[in-house]
Design a protein around this motif. Structure first.
Motif, PDB file in Angstrom:
ATOM      1  N   ARG A  96      81.427 -20.507 -24.405  1.00 34.41           N
ATOM      2  CA  ARG A  96      80.512 -19.565 -23.757  1.00 34.41           C
ATOM      3  C   ARG A  96      80.451 -18.247 -24.532  1.00 34.41           C
ATOM      4  N   LYS A 100      77.183 -16.679 -26.397  1.00 37.93           N
ATOM      5  CA  LYS A 100      76.716 -15.329 -26.050  1.00 37.93           C
ATOM      6  C   LYS A 100      76.500 -14.486 -27.301  1.00 37.93           C
ATOM      7  N   THR A 129      72.179 -21.388 -26.793  1.00 41.42           N
ATOM      8  CA  THR A 129      71.891 -20.166 -26.032  1.00 41.42           C
ATOM      9  C   THR A 129      72.893 -20.078 -24.881  1.00 41.42           C
ATOM     10  N   THR A 130      72.907 -18.937 -24.222  1.00 44.62           N
ATOM     11  CA  THR A 130      73.766 -18.848 -23.039  1.00 44.62           C
ATOM     12  C   THR A 130      73.284 -19.826 -21.977  1.00 44.62           C
ATOM     13  N   ALA A 131      71.986 -20.092 -21.983  1.00 45.37           N
ATOM     14  CA  ALA A 131      71.432 -20.979 -20.951  1.00 45.37           C
ATOM     15  C   ALA A 131      71.860 -22.438 -21.144  1.00 45.37           C
ATOM     16  N   ASN A 132      71.881 -22.912 -22.387  1.00 46.09           N
ATOM     17  CA  ASN A 132      72.211 -24.325 -22.579  1.00 46.09           C
ATOM     18  C   ASN A 132      73.665 -24.566 -23.016  1.00 46.09           C
TER      19      ASN A 132
END
Lengths: 466, 466, 466
Positions: A96, A100, A129-132
Motif C-alpha cells: 500500500r 501510494k 494506484t492506491t485504488a487497485n
C-alpha cells in the motif's frame, strides 16, 4: 496502460522502423546473465517466491531508496533491522505504501522494469494506484503460489541460457552443488568474489582471512594466502565458475616485488595496515588475481568507485546494501597502470571494467579498452542500467573502442523477475542506437543486425566463456 | 523574426504534438521565483527602469562577458569602475556596441531571453541589427517611461505569485519592510545570505563580523555568533523569508564538537585562520545552518564550486560579479558527508543543492538526492540555465532520483525582464523532455501532464514553502 | 554501399532539409588545415604514396590500436620495431589482416574516413571484406602509381587552401624551403613545436637543449634560452608559420619572477630538476611563449592532458605514438590562471585550447573562453574528432561561449587522404547542429547559414591568420 510495443525506440518514423526490424531479430534470443546477484538457493530449492511486497519492494534497493528519499521510513517498507529494532510490517501494508508513492518512479528504469514484470509474468496491464493496490496484491499473491511462478519454471519461461551468481570466497557453494546434483537442465554458475578476504578495511576481515586459510589448509604466509586463492578459484571453477568479481573503493592496482608483497601481507595479517597499506594491498591483489586468471582462465571483473554505506546512522540500523552506496569520481589511467603493465598485453586474458563514473568512459575507459588487448568494458551498470545511461554509454564509448571491446549486457540484479525486463531494455536501447547509426548513414543495416545479435548474445557468450 | 511558437519542442511531429499539449496546460501557470537576485528597491520604489542599455546590457554579466571575450572593453559597455577610472559611456553608445556584436549571441540562452523580452514586453518582433539599433533604442526608451513598464505593473503582468531576493545577513531589509507596509499585493521575500559573515576569506570579513555581533547585541563568542545568526534568521523570517542561501568555494562541510568549533571561531575572530581553517569554518557553518533550519524551518540552499574573480586585473578595475567567476570541479560525496551524517536523515529538513559542475549530477548528486530524505536538487543554474543544460540535467538526474527529488525551476537572475522568458524556457524544455518519455513509451501522457505542472509550479511551492 | 548523401544529418525530415540547405552552401568551400601532422616532404618531393597498407593502416594509430586491442600483434601490421626486433610484413598481408578485422570499426569515425577516402579518391563504393580485399588492394596499388594521386595533385583536388605541418623547434625546415623555392602554388606552413626543448622529462632533452642553444648561437643562460626561442620563432615565421603548438602533460602554467625563472632554468640545465620543477618549467615556458606571441603575432595552441606511452613494454618495442597515449582528467581553471593573469586580457593575443577531457568543456573551458579575450577553444580533437564528439562539443560549449570563441575545424591528422573526409564530417555535423537550432526556433536560418560558413572556413582563417 499496456507496454508500448515501440518503447525506447527512436521517435522518428524511419529510424523507428529500422529499430523495429533490428529488434525483431534479437527479441527472442536466449538470455545470458553472466553477472548478477540472484540467490542460488532459489534454483536449488525451487520454493515459491514470497508475497508481492517481499518480492518487489523489500529486496530492491532501487525501490526502497527512492521511497526513503521522500521520507518513508525503511521500517515501513519491511527492511530488516540489524540492530535489534522492530521491523514487522505486513506485505500488504508495504504494498500500500509503495502504491501510494508510485508516482515517484516516473521517468525511472524501476518503473519500466516493474511494469514489464507485471505484464510479462502476471499479465497485468494496469498502472498501480492506491485504488487497485489491494486487488493487484491479491492477484500477484495468488499467482505466486502456482508452480508456473517458481524459480525453475521462470528460468525456463524467461529463456535464460545461463545465469551467474556472486559468491563469497568462503562460500561452500552447497546450493550450486545441489543444483548440479539435481539433474535440472538450468545452468547456474558461481562467481568468485573474494572482497571479504582481500579488503582489510571490511568489517570482519580478520576472521574471514583466518577462515580462508583454515578452509584451504594454508599457512599464514603470503605464499599460503595466494595458494588459498588458487585453491578456491579451482573449486569455484570445478562448479562451473567462469569469472571472478572485484568491487573495490578505487581502481588502484599495484605490482610489488614478491618481497614487498609478502611484507605487506604480514602487516595486513597483523592488523597493522593503515588506509594507505590497505589500498596498496587491495591493489596488489587485483594484479595477483589477474595473473591467476591468466593461469586458470577465469574472466576478471573489476567495478571500483562506490563509497559504501555513506549514511552512518542508517548503516547502524539496517546494515549493508541499503541504497546508501554513492559513486565517486574514479581515476583509471594512473590506477590501472601497474596491472596493465603486468598483464595488459595478454590477448588470452579478459579483464572487464565497470564504472560508476560515466565521465571516465570517453576520456579513459574507451581509450584504454581501445588499446590494451586484455581490457573490455562492461555494460552501463548501477544507476546507469537505464535507457539514458545505456544510450550515453554507446555514444561515448563506441567511436573510440567500437562495439567489440564491450561485452554485451549484464543485468547485475538480485531481482529475478526483472531480468527479462532489463535484457529487453538493453536490447531495445542498443537497437535504437544502431538504428540511429543506420539512419544517419554511419552503418549499413545488415551490419547493424549483426551487431545487434552480438550485443544481445554473442559478446557475453564469448567474453564470459559461456 | 517573431518567436517560434514551437520553439524548444522536439523536432519530430508526434513528439512535438505531445509537447504542445503538455505546454498548453502549464504555459499560464503563475511564476514562482524562489531564488533570484532582483533588487527589492525596485518593488519598494516602483520607479521606472533606466534606459535600454542600462536595463539589458550593463547589469547582465551573461551579456557583457561575451562582448568582453571578443575584445570589447567593459568601459565601452558602461560597466562602472571601482578603482576611480573613467567609465562614462552613454546608453545609446552601449546599445550600438551591443547591436554591432549581436551575432556573438547566436546559439546562447541570452539571445533567447532577450528576444522573448523584446516581443513579450515591448511587442518588438525584429532581430536587433546595426541598422535598426537606434530606432529600437528609441522605442524601448519611450516604453520604459510608461506606467505599464514599472516594476509593480510588470510583476503583475508577468503573473508572478512570489519572488525572493537575496539579502546580506546585515541587511536591514528596509525595502522589504516598505513593500509590506505599502499594502501592495505583490509578494517579495528576502533570503538569508550570510556568506559575508561566514567566509573569513571574503574581503571585509572582519568588519562584517563585528557589525553582525554588534547589530544583534551578541558577545564575541561562538555561542554569541550562533545566536546572532538565529536572531537574524528570525528577523528575515518575520519579513517573509522562507529560505537561506550559501555560496561557498567548495561543498565542504564539517561537524566539529562544540569545543572544537568554539576554538576554531576564536582563531577566525583573531584573524589567524589559514586557508584550511577558513574552509573548515565555512564547512562547520553549513552544518550549523542546517541545524538551525531544522529548528526554524527555513529551507537551505547550497551552491558551491565557483572560483570567484578569476581575473585579477579585471577585479581590480571592476570588482565583483563581472563574468570572471569560473566553475571548478566539485566533490559532493566526501564534502557533504559531515552535514548529511548530522541531519541528512531528517525528512523535516530541505537542503537544496545547486551545481556548476554538471559531471556530478549522474555520479553524485542524483544518487545522494535519491537516498537522503533531506536533500533535493536545485535546477540547472548559471551556465546551465539553458535549453541544453536543462535537457542534460533531466537526462542525467531523472533516472536515478526521479522528478520529485528536484524542486522545479529557479530563474536565479537579476534581470527582471528576463524572468518570464526564463520560466517559459524551462517549461518548454521540461515539456519537451516529458514528451520524449511519452513518445518512447516510458510515461503515460496523463502522468506527464501532472509532472509538467509539478515542475512548473507545485514543486517550487512545496520545497520553498511558498 | 555508397556513401549516404544525407549522412550525419538529423533523421527528422524537416531538420534534415534544413541541414541539407546549410551544407549545400559550404560543402565546396576550400579546406583550411591549420593544425595537422602531415609530412612536409610529401609536398616537397611529390613522390607517390606507398602501397595501400602503408598508406591506410601502418601510419594510422586509430586503425592499428583498434586491431591491437583485439589481439592483432603490431608486428602483423607492419609497425616498425625500435628495439631491433623483426617487423617485415608485406603490404598485402597487412591489408588482408585489416580486411579480416574490418567489422571492429563499425560505429567509429575511422570507418567513415576510410570509406570516404575509398569513394572520393579511388571511386570504390564497396565495403571492404575478406572476399574483395585482394582485388581492392590491387586497384588501390595501381591507382597510387598514377600522377593524379601524388601529394600535390591531391592537395589541389582536395581544395586545400593552406595546410600546416608540425615541426620540431630544431627542424631546419628544409622541406618547407624546398616547397617555397619550387614555385608550386600550394601553401604549406610550418608550426613551431618546441616541446623537445621545453620539457625536461622528454627522452633526449639535454641533447636537444644543447643543440638548440648551439643552433641559435645563444649562451646557456635563461636569457639566452629565451632569445633562442625568439630566433627560432622568427625563422619559422619567415617560412610562413602563423602558429605555435604545445603538447604538455597538464595545463599547468606559471608566471615566475625573472630571477626565479632564471634559477629554475639553471636547475633544469644542470639536469637536477625533479618532477615538480619540470612541471613548473613547462608551465613557465607556456607563459613565456604567450608573451612572445604577443610580440611576434604567432597564434598559440595548447593541448594538455595526454598520458604519453602508457604501455611500457609496447613503448620499449615500438616507441612513440603507438596508440597508447591515454587522456587524463585535466584542470584548466587553476592551471591556466598564471598565464591568463599575465596575458589573458590581451585582445591582440590568441591562445587556442584543445582538450582530451570533454568534461571540462561546459564546466571550465567554455566559461573561460566566454570571458578572457585572449582565449579560443579548438575543435574536438583526438578521440573526439568524431560525429558524437563534435556534437557534444557544440552542445556543451555553444550556450556559454557561443560559436565565435571557437576556431572552426582542425583535422589534426597525419593521414593525408582522410583530410577531405574529416572536414566533410565536421561540416556535416555542424550543419546538423545548426539545423537543430533552426528547427527548434533558436536561430534563424539565414544566420545559421552564416555560422556554417564561419565554422567551415572563416573562423579558422581569422584565428590562424591564414
Amino acid at each position: 496502460m499496456a507496454l508500448h510495443p515501440d518503447r525506447l525506440f527512436p521517435v522518428d518514423a524511419d529510424a523507428r522502423s529500422i529499430a523495429r526490424r533490428l529488434y525483431a531479430e534479437i527479441a527472442g534470443l536466449p538470455i545470458l546473465s553472466p553477472h548478477g546477484h540472484t540467490d542460488p538457493f532459489w534454483y536449488a530449492d525451487n520454493a515459491p517466491f514470497p508475497d508481492p511486497a517481499h518480492l518487489f519492494v523489500v529486496p530492491d534497493h532501487y525501490i526502497f531508496r527512492m521511497l526513503y528519499s521522500q521520507g518513508v521510513p525503511l521500517e515501513a517498507l519491511g527492511v530488516p533491522r540489524v540492530d535489534g529494532g522492530p521491523t514487522e510490517t505486513s506485505g500488504r501494508e508495504i504494498w500500500r505504501t509503495f502504491a501510494k508513492h508510485y508516482h515517484l518512479f516516473r521517468g525511472t528504469p524501476s518503473r519500466l522494469w516493474f511494469e514489464h514484470s507485471l505484464e510479462a509474468v502476471f499479465g497485468i496491464e494496469e498502472r498501480l494506484t492506491t485504488a487497485n493496490a489491494e486487488r493487484l496484491y491479491d492477484v500477484l499473491a495468488e499467482a505466486l503460489t502456482t508452480e508456473a511462478l517458481r524459480p525453475r519454471a521462470l528460468y525456463k519461461r524467461f529463456g535464460i541460457e545461463a545465469i551467474a551468481t556472486t559468491d563469497c570466497a568462503l562460500d561452500d557453494l552447497s546450493a550450486h552443488r545441489r543444483i548440479q546434483d539435481s539433474g535440472w537442465a538450468g545452468r547456474v554458475l558461481p562467481t568468485y568474489r573474494p572482497d571479504a578476504v582481500v579488503d582489510p578495511e571490511r568489517p570482519g576481515f580478520a576472521d574471514a582471512l583466518a577462515a580462508f586459510l583454515s578452509l584451504t589448509g594454508q599457512p599464514s604466509t603470503y605464499a599460503g594466502y595466494l595458494e588459498a586463492h588458487r585453491l578456491r578459484r579451482a573449486y569455484f571453477k570445478a562448479l562451473g565458475a567462469t569469472a571472478t568479481d572485484h568491487g573495490h573503493p578505487s581502481a588502484a592496482t599495484a605490482d610489488l616485488s614478491s618481497g614487498e608483497a609478502a611484507s605487506l601481507f604480514e602487516t595486513v595479517l597483523a592488523g597493522r595496515a593503515d588506509a594507505r597499506a590497505c589500498e596498496l594491498f587491495r591493489g596488489q591483489m587485483l594484479t595477483e588475481m589477474a595473473r591467476m586468471s591468466l593461469d586458470d582462465g577465469l574472466v576478471m571483473q573489476i567495478h571500483p568507485g562506490s563509497w559504501r554505506n555513506h549514511n552512518p546512522s542508517l548503516f547502524h540500523r539496517f546494515g549493508f546494501d541499503k541504497g546508501a552506496d554513492i559513486p565517486t569520481q574514479t581515476d583509471y589511467v594512473r590506477a590501472l597502470r601497474p596491472l596493465l603493465g603486468a598483464v595488459g598485453n595478454e590477448p588470452g586474458l579478459t579483464v572487464i571494467l565497470f564504472t560508476l563514473d560515466e565521465t571516465a568512459v570517453s576520456r579513459e575507459l574507451a581509450p584504454l579498452a581501445g588499446h590494451y588487448p586484455a581490457l573490455r568494458l562492461g555494460p552501463p551498470w548501477w544507476f546507469f542500467d537505464s535507457p539514458e545511461g545505456m544510450r550515453r554509454f554507446r555514444e561515448t564509448a563506441t567511436e573510440t573502442c567500437g562495439f567489440y571491446n564491450t561485452v554485451g549486457f549484464n543485468d547485475d540484479t538480485r531481482a529475478f523477475l526483472s531480468i527479462p525486463a532489463r535484457h529487453d531494455m538493453a536490447r531495445r536501447v542498443d537497437c535504437a542506437f544502431l538504428a540511429g547509426l543506420v539512419a544517419t548513414g554511419r552503418l549499413d543495416e545488415d551490419e547493424a543486425a549483426e551487431v545487434a545479435t552480438d550485443l544481445a548474445y554473442r559478446l557475453a557468450k564469448e567474453a564470459y566463456k559461456l
